[in-house]
Design a protein around this motif. Structure first.
Motif, PDB file in Angstrom:
ATOM      1  N   ARG A 390       1.093 -17.641  79.069  1.00 26.08           N
ATOM      2  CA  ARG A 390       0.516 -16.914  80.188  1.00 26.08           C
ATOM      3  C   ARG A 390       0.239 -15.469  79.828  1.00 26.08           C
ATOM      4  N   ALA A 394      -7.154 -12.698  78.977  1.00 28.74           N
ATOM      5  CA  ALA A 394      -7.470 -13.511  80.158  1.00 28.74           C
ATOM      6  C   ALA A 394      -8.106 -14.828  79.731  1.00 28.74           C
ATOM      7  N   CYS A 396     -10.237 -16.587  81.205  1.00 35.23           N
ATOM      8  CA  CYS A 396     -11.502 -16.872  81.869  1.00 35.23           C
ATOM      9  C   CYS A 396     -12.271 -15.583  82.107  1.00 35.23           C
ATOM     10  N   ARG A 451      -7.452 -14.285 101.415  1.00 32.91           N
ATOM     11  CA  ARG A 451      -7.465 -15.039 100.158  1.00 32.91           C
ATOM     12  C   ARG A 451      -8.244 -16.343 100.313  1.00 32.91           C
ATOM     13  N   THR A 453      -9.636 -19.875  98.406  1.00 27.39           N
ATOM     14  CA  THR A 453      -9.411 -20.797  97.287  1.00 27.39           C
ATOM     15  C   THR A 453     -10.528 -21.828  97.262  1.00 27.39           C
ATOM     16  N   GLY A 486      -9.462  -9.802  92.416  1.00 27.84           N
ATOM     17  CA  GLY A 486      -8.380 -10.721  92.056  1.00 27.84           C
ATOM     18  C   GLY A 486      -8.845 -12.139  91.819  1.00 27.84           C
ATOM     19  N   THR A 488      -9.045 -15.547  90.155  1.00 34.57           N
ATOM     20  CA  THR A 488      -8.130 -16.283  89.285  1.00 34.57           C
ATOM     21  C   THR A 488      -8.650 -17.692  89.038  1.00 34.57           C
ATOM     22  N   ASN A 490      -6.905 -21.317  88.291  1.00 32.49           N
ATOM     23  CA  ASN A 490      -5.626 -22.025  88.273  1.00 32.49           C
ATOM     24  C   ASN A 490      -4.445 -21.073  88.257  1.00 32.49           C
ATOM     25  N   GLY A 491      -4.570 -20.001  89.046  1.00 30.04           N
ATOM     26  CA  GLY A 491      -3.463 -19.057  89.197  1.00 30.04           C
ATOM     27  C   GLY A 491      -3.412 -17.964  88.165  1.00 30.04           C
ATOM     28  N   ARG A 492      -4.288 -17.972  87.185  1.00 23.61           N
ATOM     29  CA  ARG A 492      -4.275 -16.950  86.134  1.00 23.61           C
ATOM     30  C   ARG A 492      -5.462 -16.026  86.294  1.00 23.61           C
ATOM     31  N   ALA A 493      -5.241 -14.727  86.154  1.00 24.57           N
ATOM     32  CA  ALA A 493      -6.260 -13.732  86.398  1.00 24.57           C
ATOM     33  C   ALA A 493      -7.411 -13.839  85.402  1.00 24.57           C
ATOM     34  N   CYS A 494      -8.632 -13.682  85.913  1.00 22.94           N
ATOM     35  CA  CYS A 494      -9.838 -13.690  85.074  1.00 22.94           C
ATOM     36  C   CYS A 494     -10.337 -12.264  84.866  1.00 22.94           C
TER      37      CYS A 494
END
Length: 497
Positions: A390, A394, A396, A451, A453, A486, A488, A490-494
């Motif tokens: 993690r 980044a 993405c 937020r 999704t 913000g 993201t 799959n929960g990871r910041a781009c």
């Protein structure tokens, strides 16, 4: 386990069957208020539409001497969705429909689709007047955005001459729409503009006189006719969808266009043994991966329909389904016709499902972190790909594009480039000024406060390394409409550009 199609004809019919179901479920998802209602609406409309197709084919085999004037397969089934939604509204089930659709169903525009034939949109009348193969070619190439070589193969045409045939069909469609417009009941003002309208829509260089332009701005039937008569400028798909579907036609077109783009661009890497006749195989392009499987809520009914109704091509009435064959409706096989893969039991596909609480994590990251555990995983699910920490760069790159904006709403596109291969995805982002997403295509939208999704549809959840995730949406705004922050994957910041 279901049998594979036993011949190229069977494979073609299976592909047509799955394309029809995918189209019906896509439009039903626009019309319904939730995923369960969408599956129910799609099943009921599909059953009704297939019954109409069967009846028309039976009449053709009996040799009644009359040329069939039914719509092509997919438009007929989409019209069945609208008809079924109307029946729901009249029977007290309107709460299961989209609120905007319910308002439209009680409008004068909706009444035109069931009123006197001469008062119906000229596009649907022109499509009915074409020969069946011509009408199928026009709809698949223009509205469904299928590549022309694939469309030709679906219909048994020569891919080498398909472009010329499509141009001729477009001209014939224009001719019939012009004739239908002239035959429509119209007042003196509309009739006075009929010849001028025909003239200015023939050439892309012709200017529209000011008085005609003002008339088209206030006369809906003449504006519809103009869209059908003007073959240049890219408006024909919208004219077809508006005339056949009515409510939600443009949103449906956008879904189908994006779905076609994803199928063409998100397949497996090219193989040395790729079929040179495959329109998306060969050097520099990807072979299209098959979708996942239909939603579990629709699977049982759909499999029953597949057994009892396939094949239903132009020669379907002369053939019967073999009792030892169980050909499932494999969801949207994409733009090539190799033998259809066996569908594993228990799987299901869906077009643009509604948001759920659980999302499947990336293949390259088996640790889901704070995200919920994936649901419905079977013991046969492939193991995640190479683990990526993690920390570090980044995973993405994200791009946000404001396509259009009006006083209380806007349209935007989001494109995310994934560094690693994914089995599924969800993209999150945060609005800072109270924007609310009201509609989304090529993903399912969920919003909790600021937020948002976006969850993958079954047809675009698989992404190759370096592949792009693309979806669009319409949202409301007031005051300031700043871009989201913000973003993201799959929960990871781009990283954003």
């Amino acid at each position: 386990m279901p049998d594979l199609p036993s011949s190229p004809r069977d494979a073609t019919e299976a592909a047509l069957f799955s394309e029809c179901w995918d189209a019906v479920l896509s439009y039903a998802d626009l019309c319904a208020a939730g995923s369960t209602a969408a599956a129910e609406l799609a099943r009921e409309a599909f059953d009704q539409g297939i019954g109409e197709l069967r009846a028309a084919e039976t009449d053709a085999v009996r040799g009644t001497g009359r040329r069939s004037t039914r719509l092509p397969r997919i438009p007929l089934l989409l019209a069945a969705v609208r008809t079924t939604a109307t029946a729901w509204e009249e029977s007290g089930q309107g709460h299961k429909l989209d609120p905007d659709l319910r308002l439209w169903l009680h409008s004068d525009q909706a009444a035109r689709y069931t009123g006197p034939p001469l008062g119906r949109p000229v596009a649907v009348r022109g499509l009915r007047d074409l020969q069946q193969t011509d009408a199928e070619l026009l709809w698949l190439a223009e509205a469904e955005a299928l590549p022309l070589p694939l469309t030709a193969r679906r219909l048994g045409l020569d891919p080498g001459t398909a472009a010329g045939e499509l141009a001729q069909v477009r001209d014939r469609f224009r001719e019939r729409c012009h004739r239908n417009h002239i035959d429509s009941p119209m007042d003196a003002e509309c009739r006075s503009y009929a010849r001028l309208l025909d003239a200015v829509t023939r050439s892309p260089a012709a200017d529209t006189p000011g008085d005609l332009s003002r008339h088209l701005a206030t006369c809906h039937p003449c504006a519809e006719a103009a869209a059908c008569l003007r073959l240049h400028g890219g408006g024909l798909p919208g004219a077809l969808a508006g005339g056949v579907i009515g409510w939600g036609g443009l949103a449906y077109l956008e879904r189908r266009r994006r779905a076609a783009e994803v199928r063409l661009g998100a397949g497996r890497p090219d193989r040395a043994d790729a079929d040179p006749g495959d329109p998306v195989g060969g050097s520099g392009r990807s072979r299209v991966a098959r979708h996942g499987l239909l939603a579990a809520a629709a699977l049982v009914s759909l499999l029953a329909l597949a057994v009892s109704l396939m094949p239903f091509g132009d020669g379907a009435a002369e053939s019967a389904v073999r009792p030892d064959t169980d050909r499932p409706p494999v969801a949207d096989p994409g733009p090539s016709l190799p033998p259809a893969p066996t569908v594993p039991p228990g799987d299901a596909t869906s077009t643009t499902p509604r948001p759920t609480a659980a999302h499947t994590p990336e293949r390259e990251d088996p640790d889901p972190g704070p995200e919920p555990e994936p649901q419905g995983a079977s013991s046969g699910t492939a193991a995640p790909r190479t683990t990526a920490a993690r920390s570090g760069p980044a995973p993405c790159q994200a791009d946000y594009d404001l396509v259009n904006q009006w006083p209380d709403g806007f349209q935007a596109d989001v494109t995310v480039t994934a560094q690693h291969p994914l089995d599924s995805w969800n993209v999150g982002f945060t609005f800072g000024e109270g924007q609310r997403v009201t509609q989304m295509w090529d993903a399912s939208a969920g919003q909790d406060g600021p937020r948002v999704t976006a969850t993958a549809a079954d047809y675009n959840k698989t992404v190759a390394a370096g592949g792009k995730i693309a979806f669009g949406f319409i949202a409301s705004w007031s005051g300031t409409n700043s871009p989201p922050t913000g973003i993201t994957l799959n929960g990871r910041a781009c990283a954003s550009r």
